[in-house]
Design a protein around this motif. Structure first.
Motif, PDB file in Angstrom:
ATOM      1  N   ALA A   1      -3.856  28.257  30.150  1.00  0.00           N
ATOM      2  CA  ALA A   1      -5.199  28.428  29.578  1.00  0.00           C
ATOM      3  C   ALA A   1      -6.290  27.963  30.544  1.00  0.00           C
ATOM      4  N   LYS A   2      -7.174  28.896  30.890  1.00  0.00           N
ATOM      5  CA  LYS A   2      -8.294  28.567  31.790  1.00  0.00           C
ATOM      6  C   LYS A   2      -9.108  27.408  31.213  1.00  0.00           C
ATOM      7  N   ASN A   3      -9.433  27.491  29.923  1.00  0.00           N
ATOM      8  CA  ASN A   3     -10.370  26.520  29.338  1.00  0.00           C
ATOM      9  C   ASN A   3      -9.720  25.194  28.975  1.00  0.00           C
ATOM     10  N   ILE A  47     -27.261  21.890  28.223  1.00  0.00           N
ATOM     11  CA  ILE A  47     -26.280  20.792  28.134  1.00  0.00           C
ATOM     12  C   ILE A  47     -26.933  19.545  27.548  1.00  0.00           C
ATOM     13  N   ASN A  48     -27.973  19.759  26.744  1.00  0.00           N
ATOM     14  CA  ASN A  48     -28.708  18.610  26.181  1.00  0.00           C
ATOM     15  C   ASN A  48     -27.821  17.665  25.378  1.00  0.00           C
ATOM     16  N   LEU A  49     -26.813  18.213  24.684  1.00  0.00           N
ATOM     17  CA  LEU A  49     -25.971  17.332  23.850  1.00  0.00           C
ATOM     18  C   LEU A  49     -25.020  16.498  24.719  1.00  0.00           C
ATOM     19  N   HIS A  50     -24.600  17.064  25.856  1.00  0.00           N
ATOM     20  CA  HIS A  50     -23.781  16.276  26.792  1.00  0.00           C
ATOM     21  C   HIS A  50     -24.592  15.035  27.200  1.00  0.00           C
ATOM     22  N   VAL A  93     -21.571  21.929  17.286  1.00  0.00           N
ATOM     23  CA  VAL A  93     -20.258  21.845  17.923  1.00  0.00           C
ATOM     24  C   VAL A  93     -20.365  22.362  19.358  1.00  0.00           C
ATOM     25  N   THR A  94     -19.909  21.562  20.315  1.00  0.00           N
ATOM     26  CA  THR A  94     -19.891  21.992  21.714  1.00  0.00           C
ATOM     27  C   THR A  94     -18.549  21.627  22.330  1.00  0.00           C
ATOM     28  N   VAL A  95     -17.874  22.614  22.905  1.00  0.00           N
ATOM     29  CA  VAL A  95     -16.539  22.403  23.451  1.00  0.00           C
ATOM     30  C   VAL A  95     -16.602  21.503  24.686  1.00  0.00           C
ATOM     31  N   THR A  96     -17.329  21.912  25.720  1.00  0.00           N
ATOM     32  CA  THR A  96     -17.367  21.084  26.930  1.00  0.00           C
ATOM     33  C   THR A  96     -18.175  19.811  26.704  1.00  0.00           C
ATOM     34  N   GLY A  97     -19.095  19.852  25.729  1.00  0.00           N
ATOM     35  CA  GLY A  97     -19.818  18.610  25.399  1.00  0.00           C
ATOM     36  C   GLY A  97     -18.858  17.569  24.862  1.00  0.00           C
ATOM     37  N   THR A 127     -15.564  33.163  19.495  1.00  0.00           N
ATOM     38  CA  THR A 127     -16.564  34.041  20.119  1.00  0.00           C
ATOM     39  C   THR A 127     -15.966  34.744  21.336  1.00  0.00           C
ATOM     40  N   ASP A 128     -15.011  34.100  22.025  1.00  0.00           N
ATOM     41  CA  ASP A 128     -14.422  34.701  23.230  1.00  0.00           C
ATOM     42  C   ASP A 128     -13.527  35.891  22.911  1.00  0.00           C
ATOM     43  N   MET A 129     -13.305  36.159  21.588  1.00  0.00           N
ATOM     44  CA  MET A 129     -12.514  37.320  21.195  1.00  0.00           C
ATOM     45  C   MET A 129     -13.388  38.390  20.523  1.00  0.00           C
ATOM     46  N   SER A 136     -22.199  34.273  16.040  1.00  0.00           N
ATOM     47  CA  SER A 136     -22.989  33.122  15.578  1.00  0.00           C
ATOM     48  C   SER A 136     -23.059  31.999  16.609  1.00  0.00           C
ATOM     49  N   ILE A 137     -22.357  32.144  17.731  1.00  0.00           N
ATOM     50  CA  ILE A 137     -22.311  31.044  18.708  1.00  0.00           C
ATOM     51  C   ILE A 137     -23.341  31.245  19.822  1.00  0.00           C
ATOM     52  N   PHE A 138     -23.341  32.432  20.432  1.00  0.00           N
ATOM     53  CA  PHE A 138     -24.257  32.696  21.552  1.00  0.00           C
ATOM     54  C   PHE A 138     -25.320  33.718  21.154  1.00  0.00           C
ATOM     55  N   LEU A 183     -17.222  37.886  31.582  1.00  0.00           N
ATOM     56  CA  LEU A 183     -15.756  37.817  31.556  1.00  0.00           C
ATOM     57  C   LEU A 183     -15.145  38.555  30.374  1.00  0.00           C
ATOM     58  N   ARG A 184     -15.586  38.261  29.181  1.00  0.00           N
ATOM     59  CA  ARG A 184     -14.904  38.833  28.005  1.00  0.00           C
ATOM     60  C   ARG A 184     -15.380  40.271  27.758  1.00  0.00           C
ATOM     61  N   ALA A 185     -16.575  40.611  28.204  1.00  0.00           N
ATOM     62  CA  ALA A 185     -17.039  42.000  28.085  1.00  0.00           C
ATOM     63  C   ALA A 185     -16.180  42.889  28.977  1.00  0.00           C
TER      64      ALA A 185
HETATM   65  C1  EPZ Z   1     -16.840  26.770  26.015  1.00  0.00           C
HETATM   66  O1  EPZ Z   1     -18.115  26.884  26.610  1.00  0.00           O
HETATM   67  C2  EPZ Z   1     -15.963  27.804  26.711  1.00  0.00           C
HETATM   68  N1  EPZ Z   1     -15.879  27.492  28.141  1.00  0.00           N
HETATM   69  C3  EPZ Z   1     -16.558  29.202  26.497  1.00  0.00           C
HETATM   70  O2  EPZ Z   1     -15.667  30.134  27.082  1.00  0.00           O
HETATM   71  C4  EPZ Z   1     -16.638  29.470  24.995  1.00  0.00           C
HETATM   72  O3  EPZ Z   1     -17.256  30.716  24.787  1.00  0.00           O
HETATM   73  C5  EPZ Z   1     -17.460  28.355  24.314  1.00  0.00           C
HETATM   74  O4  EPZ Z   1     -16.885  27.071  24.617  1.00  0.00           O
HETATM   75  C6  EPZ Z   1     -17.497  28.507  22.804  1.00  0.00           C
HETATM   76  O5  EPZ Z   1     -16.193  28.486  22.305  1.00  0.00           O
HETATM   77  C7  EPZ Z   1     -15.058  26.499  28.543  1.00  0.00           C
HETATM   78  O6  EPZ Z   1     -14.393  25.849  27.750  1.00  0.00           O
HETATM   79  C8  EPZ Z   1     -14.995  26.241  30.028  1.00  0.00           C
HETATM   80  P1  EPZ Z   1     -20.368  25.270  23.807  1.00  0.00           P
HETATM   81  P2  EPZ Z   1     -19.229  25.750  26.324  1.00  0.00           P
HETATM   82  O7  EPZ Z   1     -20.939  24.058  24.456  1.00  0.00           O
HETATM   83  O8  EPZ Z   1     -18.591  24.434  26.118  1.00  0.00           O
HETATM   84  C9  EPZ Z   1     -24.890  25.371  22.400  1.00  0.00           C
HETATM   85  C10 EPZ Z   1     -15.051  31.919  28.407  1.00  0.00           C
HETATM   86  O9  EPZ Z   1     -15.221  33.109  28.180  1.00  0.00           O
HETATM   87  N2  EPZ Z   1     -25.026  24.083  23.096  1.00  0.00           N
HETATM   88  O10 EPZ Z   1     -19.267  25.095  22.813  1.00  0.00           O
HETATM   89  O11 EPZ Z   1     -20.267  25.883  27.383  1.00  0.00           O
HETATM   90  C11 EPZ Z   1     -24.625  26.527  23.355  1.00  0.00           C
HETATM   91  O12 EPZ Z   1     -25.836  27.050  23.849  1.00  0.00           O
HETATM   92  C12 EPZ Z   1     -16.167  30.942  28.164  1.00  0.00           C
HETATM   93  O13 EPZ Z   1     -13.967  31.410  28.793  1.00  0.00           O
HETATM   94  C13 EPZ Z   1     -26.251  23.439  23.095  1.00  0.00           C
HETATM   95  O14 EPZ Z   1     -27.228  23.922  22.516  1.00  0.00           O
HETATM   96  O15 EPZ Z   1     -19.829  26.242  24.938  1.00  0.00           O
HETATM   97  C14 EPZ Z   1     -23.890  27.521  22.471  1.00  0.00           C
HETATM   98  O16 EPZ Z   1     -24.837  28.284  21.755  1.00  0.00           O
HETATM   99  C15 EPZ Z   1     -17.462  31.655  27.864  1.00  0.00           C
HETATM  100  N3  EPZ Z   1     -26.384  22.241  23.741  1.00  0.00           N
HETATM  101  C16 EPZ Z   1     -23.116  26.626  21.505  1.00  0.00           C
HETATM  102  O17 EPZ Z   1     -23.727  25.329  21.572  1.00  0.00           O
HETATM  103  C17 EPZ Z   1     -25.318  21.656  24.401  1.00  0.00           C
HETATM  104  O18 EPZ Z   1     -25.487  20.548  24.964  1.00  0.00           O
HETATM  105  C18 EPZ Z   1     -21.640  26.454  21.841  1.00  0.00           C
HETATM  106  O19 EPZ Z   1     -21.573  26.134  23.212  1.00  0.00           O
HETATM  107  C19 EPZ Z   1     -24.069  22.332  24.401  1.00  0.00           C
HETATM  108  C20 EPZ Z   1     -23.945  23.531  23.733  1.00  0.00           C
END
Ligand code: EPZ
Length: 422
Positions: free
Chosen positions: A21-23, A126-129, A164-168, A307-309, A329-331, A373-375
Motif C-alpha cells: 500500500a502506497k499510503n 495542513i492547518n490541522l497538522h 478527519v485528516t489521514v496524514t494529519g 474518495t480514492d475509489m 464529500s472529501i475534496f 492519480l485516481r482519475a
Molecule cells: C490522504 O491524503 C491520502 N494520501 C489521499 O490519497 C486520500 O485521498 C486522503 O487521505 C483522503 O482519504 C496519503 O495518505 C498519502 P486528508 P491527506 O488530510 O491526508 C482537509 C491518493 O490518491 N484538511 O485526510 O492529504 C483536506 O483539504 C491520495 O493516494 C484540512 O482542511 O487527506 C481534505 O478536504 C490522494 N486541513 C480533507 O481534510 C488539514 O490540516 C481530508 O484530507 C488536513 C486536511
C-alpha cells in the motif's frame, strides 16, 4: 512522456497480485526518522511516490538501501541528519512529504518543511497538522513558503481534529510517540493505513492504544528501536482492479489482498450486482452475470466509501442500467475525470459535489488525458470496456500509485500497451 493504449471489450481472467500500500508505505518510511536503529520495510511497491520519499529521506541524511528504494525490501539507517529541511522542489511533487514534520520535531526538535501548495483535487491545507503540533508545545512559524516547527521536547496533549485528516493523524501520532506524557487524539482518521503505521511504531517500542478507532491514546517514550515489517496490501489498487473486472463482466481473482480493508467498496459493488467471495488474502470476483445495476454513493472517511475509489466507481457505473448519483464529500474538486469519461461517451451531469451518471449502452474509445492519480486509473477502467482504441496521455500520474499496472492487466488478458507519446 508516455501514453497507454487500450483496445477495449476483452474480459479479464486469471489472477492479479496486489502490491504493498502506497499510503501505508509513505508514513512508515518517515517513521524511520524517529530512531537511529536500522529499519527494514518489506513488500515495498516500486512507485514514483516511494522513490520521491526515499529521495527526501536521503536528503535529510537517512541511508536508504537500495538507493531510491528500488526493491521489494528496503532498509533505512540514520546517517546523522544533515538537515531538517524538506525543500519545495520535493514537497511540490508529493504532498505526503509533509509527513516528515512530526518525526523531525519529535526527535530532532526542529523541522523546516515547504508548505505543499494547492493540488489538482483541492486546496488541501495542513492547518490541522500545525494546530496539533502547537497543542503539543511546538512553536510554528511561516517564512518564505516554509513551515518552521520547533520544540525542545513536545509534551502530550488532548487534541481533537476539527475534521478527519489521514496524514494529519499520522503526523501527530509520530510526534506523540516521543513526547513527554500522554497524548489523546480525538476524531482521528480510522483508515487502515493509519493502523499499519501504528503497528510499526508499536513494534519500535511506542505505546499506542485505540488502533482502528477514532481515539488514539499515546504514552510518550524516550527512544525507539528499529523495525522489520511487511507493509499492508494496497486497498485502493484492489478496488481499482475490482472496478475493472466489474465493467468488463469478468471473473478475476485478486491475490495477496486484504479484502477486510475494503468493506464499503465490496458492499457497493455487490449492490451493483457483482458476485464477490473473500478469502484471507484474496478476493474472487465474478461479474459475468452481465450488466451492472446503478448505485448511489457518497464518499466519506473510513469506514465509509473511500474518495480514492470515487472515480473508478464512476467509470464502472457509466455502463450500468439506470442512473447513479455519486457525491464527493472529501475534496472540493475531484470530478476532473468527468469530462474525460464524457469523451468516451459517458453521460454524466455535475452539479456542485454531485455527479449524476446515466448508464449508457456502450463507451467508445478515444484519446483522453490523465489529470491526477485516481482519475488516470478510472480512464484505464473505462478504456478496458470501451469499443475500439483508447489512448491515455500523461500517464506519469499513474506511475505515482500503481505498480506495473500495464503488465498486471496484460497478464490478465487485457489488450493494453505503453508507448512513447509521439
Ligand atoms: C490522504 O491524503 C491520502 N494520501 C489521499 O490519497 C486520500 O485521498 C486522503 O487521505 C483522503 O482519504 C496519503 O495518505 C498519502 P486528508 P491527506 O488530510 O491526508 C482537509 C491518493 O490518491 N484538511 O485526510 O492529504 C483536506 O483539504 C491520495 O493516494 C484540512 O482542511 O487527506 C481534505 O478536504 C490522494 N486541513 C480533507 O481534510 C488539514 O490540516 C481530508 O484530507 C488536513 C486536511
Amino acid at each position: 512522456m508516455d501514453r497507454i493504449v487500450i483496445k477495449g471489450g476483452r474480459p479479464l481472467k486469471g489472477e492479479i497480485p496486489i502490491s504493498g500500500a502506497k499510503n501505508a508505505c509513505l508514513p512508515i518510511m518517515t517513521a524511520t526518522l524517529l530512531t537511529d536503529r536500522t529499519c527494514t520495510l518489506r513488500g515495498v511497491p516500486e512507485l514514483m511516490d516511494v522513490r520521491t520519499m526515499a529521495r527526501l529521506l536521503a536528503h535529510l541524511g537517512v541511508e536508504v538501501t537500495p538507493e531510491m528504494a528500488r526493491a521489494e525490501t528496503v532498509t533505512f539507517k540514520d546517517g546523522n541528519l544533515s538537515t531538517v529541511e524538506a525543500p519545495y522542489e520535493l514537497v511540490k511533487t508529493m504532498r505526503a512529504s509533509v509527513l516528515v514534520l512530526g518525526p523531525l520535531v519529535a526527535r530532532h526538535r526542529r523541522a523546516r518543511v515547504s508548505l505543499p501548495g494547492g493540488c489538482a483535487i483541492g486546496a488541501r491545507p495542513i492547518n490541522l497538522h500545525l494546530k496539533g503540533l502547537a497543542a503539543m508545545g511546538a512553536t510554528i512559524e511561516l517564512e518564505e513558503g516554509y513551515v518552521v516547527a520547533s520544540a525542545r521536547r513536545l509534551k502530550g496533549a488532548d487534541f481533537t481534529f476539527d475534521q478527519v485528516t489521514v496524514t494529519g493523524t499520522e503526523n501527530l501520532v509520530m510526534a506523540a510517540v516521543l513526547a513527554r506524557g500522554e497524548t489523546v487524539l480525538r476524531n482521528a482518521a480510522r483508515e487502515p493505513e493509519v493502523a499499519d503505521l501504528c503497528r510499526v511504531l508499536i513494534r519500535m517500542g511506542a505505546r499506542i492504544e485505540g488502533l482502528d478507532t477514532d481515539t488514539l491514546t499515546i504514552e510518550g517514550v524516550d527512544q525507539l528501536e528499529g523495525f522489520d515489517y511487511r507493509v499492508m496490501p494496497d486497498r485502493i489498487e484492489t478496488g481499482t482492479y475490482l472496478a475493472a473486472a466489474a465493467i468488463t463482466g469478468s471473473r478475476l481473482s485478486l491475490t495477496k489482498a486484504r479484502p477486510e480493508t475494503l468493506g464499503a467498496v465490496l458492499a457497493k459493488f455487490r449492490e451493483a450486482g457483482v458476485v464477490l467471495k473473500t478469502g484471507p488474502d484474496r478476493l474472487e470476483i465474478d461479474a459475468r452475470q452481465g450488466g451492472l445495476r446503478a448505485v448511489d454513493c457518497t464518499t466519506a472517511p473510513y469506514p465509509g466509501f473511500p474518495t480514492d475509489m470515487q472515480a473508478q466507481l464512476m467509470a464502472a457505473v457509466s455502463l450500468a442500467q439506470g442512473t447513479s448519483v455519486i457525491k464527493e464529500s472529501i475534496f472540493e474538486n475531484r470530478f476532473m475525470h468527468v469530462q474525460e469519461l464524457a469523451r468516451l461517451g459517458a453521460d454524466i451531469q455535475v452539479d456542485g459535489n454531485r455527479a449524476v451518471v446515466r448508464g449508457v449502452a456502450h463507451l467508445s474509445g478515444a484519446p483522453v488525458m490523465a489529470t491526477d492519480l485516481r482519475a488516470s486509473a478510472c480512464l484505464i477502467v473505462a478504456g478496458l470496456a470501451a469499443r475500439g482504441e483508447t489512448t491515455i496521455r500523461r500517464v506519469y500520474h499513474l506511475d505515482r500509485g500503481y505498480e506495473r499496472i500495464v503488465r498486471k492487466l496484460s497478464a490478465a488478458g487485457a489488450e493494453i500497451r505503453r508507448e512513447k507519446d509521439k
